[in-house]
Write a protein that holds these residues in place. Structure first.
Motif, PDB file in Angstrom:
ATOM      1  N   LEU A 279       6.392   4.023  -8.032  1.00  0.00           N
ATOM      2  CA  LEU A 279       5.815   2.691  -8.213  1.00  0.00           C
ATOM      3  C   LEU A 279       6.232   2.100  -9.558  1.00  0.00           C
ATOM      4  CD1 LEU A 279       4.040   0.336  -7.425  1.00  0.00           C
ATOM      5  CD2 LEU A 279       2.056   1.640  -8.241  1.00  0.00           C
TER       6      LEU A 279
ATOM      7  N   LEU B  86       1.560   3.006  -3.375  1.00  0.00           N
ATOM      8  CA  LEU B  86       0.456   3.548  -4.167  1.00  0.00           C
ATOM      9  C   LEU B  86       0.366   5.074  -4.136  1.00  0.00           C
ATOM     10  CD1 LEU B  86      -2.279   0.913  -3.273  1.00  0.00           C
ATOM     11  CD2 LEU B  86      -0.790   0.989  -5.285  1.00  0.00           C
ATOM     12  N   GLU B  87       1.107   5.701  -3.255  1.00  0.00           N
ATOM     13  CA  GLU B  87       1.050   7.153  -3.114  1.00  0.00           C
ATOM     14  C   GLU B  87       1.871   7.886  -4.162  1.00  0.00           C
ATOM     15  OE1 GLU B  87       2.112   8.047   0.906  1.00  0.00           O
ATOM     16  OE2 GLU B  87       0.644   6.623   1.703  1.00  0.00           O
TER      17      GLU B  87
ATOM     18  N   ARG C  53       3.109   7.492  -7.970  1.00  0.00           N
ATOM     19  CA  ARG C  53       2.986   6.731  -9.217  1.00  0.00           C
ATOM     20  C   ARG C  53       4.337   6.510  -9.904  1.00  0.00           C
ATOM     21  NH1 ARG C  53      -1.285   7.650 -14.069  1.00  0.00           N
ATOM     22  NH2 ARG C  53      -0.328   6.197 -15.499  1.00  0.00           N
TER      23      ARG C  53
ATOM     24  N   ASP D 217       0.817  -1.210   0.000  1.00  0.00           N
ATOM     25  CA  ASP D 217       0.000   0.000   0.000  1.00  0.00           C
ATOM     26  C   ASP D 217       0.857   1.270   0.000  1.00  0.00           C
ATOM     27  OD1 ASP D 217      -2.301  -1.496  -0.032  1.00  0.00           O
ATOM     28  OD2 ASP D 217      -2.567  -1.445   2.146  1.00  0.00           O
TER      29      ASP D 217
END
Length: 106
Positions: free
Chosen positions: A67, A61-62, A64, A58
């Motif tokens: 990620l 996910l903050e 992009r 998780d």
């Protein structure tokens, strides 16, 4: 001088091909795991280099862009491990030094 037996050579080549096929099938059934960001992104890949799973925490996910970079790094890490697995399994069948630096297309 001993006679050259082409039929024996062909039989050995056939046996080696069968062993390679068996080992390649076995690689497809084995998997390795690559990760990036301290385990933020984890990728599972078979010895035949097929991605089977991607796990993302998780926390990733903050951001992009981060990620995306972590996914690329984790996939590349898994591919390196998959290649090492293939080199270990298939490379044992080849004469030493036949493919210095690794096996082609693996």
């Amino acid at each position: 001088m001993a006679d050259f037996d082409i039929s024996q050579l062909m039989q050995q080549a056939q046996q080696m091909r069968e062993q390679m096929e068996y080992l390649q099938k076995g690689l497809a059934e084995q998997s390795v795991e690559g990760s990036a960001g301290g385990g933020v992104v984890t990728v599972k890949i078979t010895g035949a280099q097929q991605v089977t799973a991607v796990e993302i925490s998780d926390a990733a996910l903050e951001d992009r862009e981060m990620l995306q970079d972590l996914i690329v790094a984790a996939v590349n890490n898994a591919i390196e491990k998959s290649k090492a697995l293939a080199q270990d399994r298939l490379g044992s069948m080849l004469p030493p030094g036949m493919f210095p630096g690794g096996m082609p297309n693996l």
